[in-house]
Scaffold this active site. Structure first.
Site, PDB file in Angstrom:
ATOM      1  N   LYS A  47      30.109  40.184  84.938  1.00 48.87           N
ATOM      2  CA  LYS A  47      29.815  39.186  85.978  1.00 48.87           C
ATOM      3  C   LYS A  47      28.566  39.594  86.766  1.00 48.87           C
ATOM      4  CE  LYS A  47      32.646  40.475  89.951  1.00 48.87           C
ATOM      5  NZ  LYS A  47      33.825  40.291  90.746  1.00 48.87           N
ATOM      6  N   TYR A  60      31.311  44.334  85.207  1.00 51.73           N
ATOM      7  CA  TYR A  60      29.907  44.527  84.812  1.00 51.73           C
ATOM      8  C   TYR A  60      29.321  43.244  84.223  1.00 51.73           C
ATOM      9  CZ  TYR A  60      30.827  49.481  85.563  1.00 51.73           C
ATOM     10  OH  TYR A  60      31.156  50.682  86.124  1.00 51.73           O
ATOM     11  N   GLY A 105      33.756  47.917  95.178  1.00 51.63           N
ATOM     12  CA  GLY A 105      33.043  48.161  93.922  1.00 51.63           C
ATOM     13  C   GLY A 105      31.681  47.472  93.940  1.00 51.63           C
ATOM     14  N   ASN A 145      39.367  48.976  79.209  1.00 53.33           N
ATOM     15  CA  ASN A 145      39.279  48.832  80.665  1.00 53.33           C
ATOM     16  C   ASN A 145      38.727  47.426  80.993  1.00 53.33           C
ATOM     17  OD1 ASN A 145      38.884  49.139  83.416  1.00 53.33           O
ATOM     18  ND2 ASN A 145      37.816  51.096  83.265  1.00 53.33           N
ATOM     19  N   ILE A 169      31.600  54.377  88.720  1.00 51.05           N
ATOM     20  CA  ILE A 169      31.923  53.632  89.946  1.00 51.05           C
ATOM     21  C   ILE A 169      33.442  53.620  89.979  1.00 51.05           C
ATOM     22  CG2 ILE A 169      31.945  51.454  91.193  1.00 51.05           C
ATOM     23  CD1 ILE A 169      29.399  50.620  90.058  1.00 51.05           C
TER      24      ILE A 169
HETATM   25  C1  LIG Z   1      35.490  48.780  88.233  1.00 53.72           C
HETATM   26  C2  LIG Z   1      35.683  48.565  89.737  1.00 53.72           C
HETATM   27  C3  LIG Z   1      34.695  49.415  90.505  1.00 53.72           C
HETATM   28  C4  LIG Z   1      35.387  47.090  90.044  1.00 53.72           C
HETATM   29  O1  LIG Z   1      35.628  46.822  91.401  1.00 53.72           O
HETATM   30  P1  LIG Z   1      36.652  45.657  91.804  1.00 53.72           P
HETATM   31  O2  LIG Z   1      36.660  45.518  93.253  1.00 53.72           O
HETATM   32  O3  LIG Z   1      37.943  45.917  91.127  1.00 53.72           O
HETATM   33  O4  LIG Z   1      35.906  44.425  91.113  1.00 53.72           O
HETATM   34  P2  LIG Z   1      36.117  42.893  91.277  1.00 53.72           P
HETATM   35  O5  LIG Z   1      37.498  42.571  91.731  1.00 53.72           O
HETATM   36  O6  LIG Z   1      34.951  42.373  92.055  1.00 53.72           O
HETATM   37  O7  LIG Z   1      35.881  42.423  89.775  1.00 53.72           O
HETATM   38  C5  LIG Z   1      36.807  42.650  88.776  1.00 53.72           C
HETATM   39  C6  LIG Z   1      36.910  41.380  87.950  1.00 53.72           C
HETATM   40  O8  LIG Z   1      37.770  41.601  86.827  1.00 53.72           O
HETATM   41  C7  LIG Z   1      38.800  40.640  86.821  1.00 53.72           C
HETATM   42  N1  LIG Z   1      39.958  41.271  86.224  1.00 53.72           N
HETATM   43  C8  LIG Z   1      40.941  41.952  86.821  1.00 53.72           C
HETATM   44  N2  LIG Z   1      41.831  42.397  85.898  1.00 53.72           N
HETATM   45  C9  LIG Z   1      41.357  41.995  84.697  1.00 53.72           C
HETATM   46  C10 LIG Z   1      41.830  42.121  83.368  1.00 53.72           C
HETATM   47  N3  LIG Z   1      42.957  42.788  83.097  1.00 53.72           N
HETATM   48  N4  LIG Z   1      41.110  41.556  82.376  1.00 53.72           N
HETATM   49  C11 LIG Z   1      39.952  40.881  82.619  1.00 53.72           C
HETATM   50  N5  LIG Z   1      39.460  40.729  83.884  1.00 53.72           N
HETATM   51  C12 LIG Z   1      40.167  41.280  84.893  1.00 53.72           C
HETATM   52  C13 LIG Z   1      38.953  40.227  88.263  1.00 53.72           C
HETATM   53  O9  LIG Z   1      39.557  38.952  88.370  1.00 53.72           O
HETATM   54  C14 LIG Z   1      37.501  40.220  88.721  1.00 53.72           C
HETATM   55  O10 LIG Z   1      36.799  39.109  88.263  1.00 53.72           O
HETATM   56  P3  LIG Z   1      36.454  37.825  89.186  1.00 53.72           P
HETATM   57  O11 LIG Z   1      35.667  38.324  90.355  1.00 53.72           O
HETATM   58  O12 LIG Z   1      35.659  36.958  88.264  1.00 53.72           O
HETATM   59  O13 LIG Z   1      37.790  37.257  89.583  1.00 53.72           O
HETATM   60  C15 LIG Z   1      37.134  48.900  90.177  1.00 53.72           C
HETATM   61  O14 LIG Z   1      38.037  48.020  89.549  1.00 53.72           O
HETATM   62  C16 LIG Z   1      37.537  50.312  89.866  1.00 53.72           C
HETATM   63  O15 LIG Z   1      37.218  51.232  90.592  1.00 53.72           O
HETATM   64  N6  LIG Z   1      38.286  50.518  88.785  1.00 53.72           N
HETATM   65  C17 LIG Z   1      38.788  51.812  88.430  1.00 53.72           C
HETATM   66  C18 LIG Z   1      37.682  52.736  87.978  1.00 53.72           C
HETATM   67  C19 LIG Z   1      36.927  52.190  86.820  1.00 53.72           C
HETATM   68  O16 LIG Z   1      37.490  51.651  85.889  1.00 53.72           O
HETATM   69  N7  LIG Z   1      35.602  52.366  86.899  1.00 53.72           N
HETATM   70  C20 LIG Z   1      34.690  51.962  85.883  1.00 53.72           C
HETATM   71  C21 LIG Z   1      34.586  53.043  84.904  1.00 53.72           C
HETATM   72  S1  LIG Z   1      33.223  52.708  83.833  1.00 53.72           S
END
Ligand SMILES: CC(C)(COP(=O)(O)OP(=O)(O)OC[C@H]1O[C@@H](n2cnc3c(N)ncnc32)[C@H](O)[C@@H]1OP(=O)(O)O)[C@@H](O)C(=O)NCCC(=O)NCCS
Length: 175
Positions: free
Chosen positions: A145, A143, A109, A136, A97
């Site tokens: 949450k 995941y 996401g 990451n 994703i």
């Molecule tokens: C993974 C991904 C799809 C999630 O989508 P997103 O829109 O970023 O997700 P959300 O913002 O809903 O959720 C991320 C959560 O992590 C939290 N977060 C952000 N940075 C963080 C960090 N450094 N440490 C811990 N938590 C963190 C956010 O606050 C959020 O939590 P919350 O909703 O409780 O506040 C997106 O971040 C992405 O595409 N990332 C890059 C690609 C990737 O890493 N893919 C997964 C590979 S397995």
């Protein structure tokens, strides 16, 4: 934000898939990895040959997230023998994703994730699993949450570098 759509990727979309795949992979991993390892993975992991094979595999499904027809993220799901590990017929793997950085935290996401769960239920999968790089934290939090729990670790090779992925799963039984 305007309406985000989740649409199935077809073999005709291969160029867009290659572009979003390379861009999101670079954005996600370039800070923690060497240029050489990144270049090798971007060349091989997103080559037309590899993507063509993946797009024509009946056990794999790709979806784009689009905003005004622009691709801003994507999802790759694997069933059966297309799974990178386990290869359990009763499971579905979320292999990828990936959302463009500027759209993180904006539900894109989450929409891709919800599509994955919808497909898993259509496949009557008993559980969904994935591997996520231990460095990451954003993805791991995302995941968790959504209810995933860690069940193992495995090694992922980026170029010559061996990295640890955390394996996580979500049980779907009884829903
Ligand atoms: C993974 C991904 C799809 C999630 O989508 P997103 O829109 O970023 O997700 P959300 O913002 O809903 O959720 C991320 C959560 O992590 C939290 N977060 C952000 N940075 C963080 C960090 N450094 N440490 C811990 N938590 C963190 C956010 O606050 C959020 O939590 P919350 O909703 O409780 O506040 C997106 O971040 C992405 O595409 N990332 C890059 C690609 C990737 O890493 N893919 C997964 C590979 S397995």
């Amino acid at each position: 934000m305007d309406k985000i759509e989740i649409v199935r990727v077809t073999p005709d979309d291969i160029e867009q898939l290659q572009k979003i795949g390379r861009q999101t992979f670079s954005e996600t991993f370039c800070a923690g990895n060497t240029e050489e390892n990144m270049r090798k993975y971007l060349d091989e992991g997103f080559s037309f040959e590899k993507l063509t094979a993946e797009l024509s595999d009946d056990n794999a499904e790709f979806y784009f997230a689009t905003l005004d027809k622009n691709v801003i993220g994507y999802l790759k799901l694997n069933a059966g023998q297309a799974q990178t590990e386990l290869k359990d017929e009763k499971a579905l793997e979320i292999e990828r994703i990936y959302v463009l950085k500027e759209f993180h935290g904006k539900q894109v996401g989450q929409l891709l994730y919800e599509k994955a769960i919808q497909v898993a239920k259509l496949h009557t999968a008993e559980y969904v699993w994935l591997g996520v790089w231990e460095e990451n934290p954003r993805a791991i939090h995302f995941y968790k949450k959504n209810g995933f729990i860690e069940f193992d670790k495995h090694i992922f090779k980026l170029g010559e570098d061996e990295q640890t992925d955390i394996m996580m799963k979500l049980q779907l039984n009884g829903e």
